[in-house]
Design an enzyme around this catalytic site. Structure first.
Site, mmCIF file in Angstrom:
data_model
loop_
_atom_site.group_PDB
_atom_site.id
_atom_site.type_symbol
_atom_site.label_atom_id
_atom_site.label_comp_id
_atom_site.label_asym_id
_atom_site.label_seq_id
_atom_site.Cartn_x
_atom_site.Cartn_y
_atom_site.Cartn_z
ATOM 1 N N SER A 155 -38.915 -2.709 -23.164
ATOM 2 C CA SER A 155 -39.179 -1.678 -24.162
ATOM 3 C C SER A 155 -40.565 -1.089 -23.941
ATOM 4 O O SER A 155 -41.475 -1.771 -23.436
ATOM 5 C CB SER A 155 -39.110 -2.275 -25.576
ATOM 6 N N TYR A 168 -41.367 -8.705 -31.434
ATOM 7 C CA TYR A 168 -40.490 -7.970 -30.513
ATOM 8 C C TYR A 168 -41.284 -7.451 -29.321
ATOM 9 O O TYR A 168 -40.877 -7.612 -28.165
ATOM 10 C CB TYR A 168 -39.835 -6.817 -31.259
#
Length: 259
Positions: A155, A168
């Protein structure tokens, strides 16, 4: 130029929807057989039926989890058997938890690490001997031929501070480190391992969150990516056009982060 993938076998984790489905579609439309590995059985079956009907490609629904190693190995073995040959693995399965920095609890860490990091490790470790054992599809210009390819989905958050979901972001940064370790080990065996780091994508789920408008305002291109655009980058790294890239991360972020 359209890539001909007739006879190829590709496994996609988290393949029943979103980016995973877009990746499967990109391969299937070019003739590859695809195994969708997903935990959600009902959604998985519908996705496999739809993809097969729309592309005419062999599509296999493989229910399974990536979190526990034995289950991941079993799912990949089933995918390999269904496809007949495994050429590429796309590690796309993931969860996107949002929690303020000081509210992240043990269960939040365990969920994020379990799917987003350990899942990548489990599937890559399971795929490594299969891919390294393939007969090469084409002779290399010189040196070692390519026998298989693996792409992990990280990401853009791995590259920036993110107090709203720090766990995350941290785990997705760890995926990049893990990718380099696997790449260094597997490149001599003919397996190219890389990662992509997408920013926000205009999936059906994201569209209802109101986040896409906020993201678009911060991006030079002025919009979120279509999942097919990210899938095209993955197709390049996981397909026959990649014969030399290993251990790299490709940002697909519309200029939101530039490295």
């Amino acid at each position: 130029m359209s890539v001909d993938l007739d006879g190829w076998g590709v496994a996609v984790t988290g393949g029943a929807q979103g980016l995973g489905y877009a990746c499967a579609e990109a391969f299937a439309r070019r003739g590859a057989g695809v195994a969708l590995i997903d935990l959600n059985g009902e959604t998985l079956d519908r996705a496999a039926e739809r993809l097969a009907a729309e592309t005419g490609a062999p599509v296999h629904a493989i229910p399974g989890s990536v979190v526990r190693r034995a289950e991941a190995e079993a799912a990949l073995a089933q995918a390999h058997a269904a496809l007949g040959r495994l050429d590429s693995l796309i590690n796309n399965a993931g969860v996107y938890p949002r929690k303020e920095l000081y509210e992240i609890g043990d269960a939040d860490w365990e969920a994020s690490v379990g799917v987003n990091l350990r899942g990548v490790y489990n599937m890559t470790a399971a795929a490594a001997p299969i891919l390294a054992g393939n007969e090469p599809r084409a002779a290399a210009p010189s040196g070692r031929p390519v026998r298989g390819r693996i792409v992990a989905v990280s990401s853009v958050d791995a590259f920036k501070a993110h107090p709203a979901n720090a766990h995350y972001a941290a785990v997705k940064a760890a995926v990049l480190s893990l990718t380099k370790s696997f790449a260094l080990d597997l490149a001599p065996k003919g397996v190219l391992v890389n990662a992509v780091a997408p920013a926000a994508m205009a999936t059906q789920k994201a569209a209802g969150s109101g986040f896409l408008e906020e993201f678009a305002a911060q991006t030079p291109i002025g919009r979120a990516a279509d999942p097919a655009e990210v899938a095209a980058a993955i197709l390049h790294l996981a397909g026959p056009e990649n014969s030399y890239i290993a251990g790299e991360t490709l940002l697909v972020a519309g200029g939101y982060v530039m490295e």
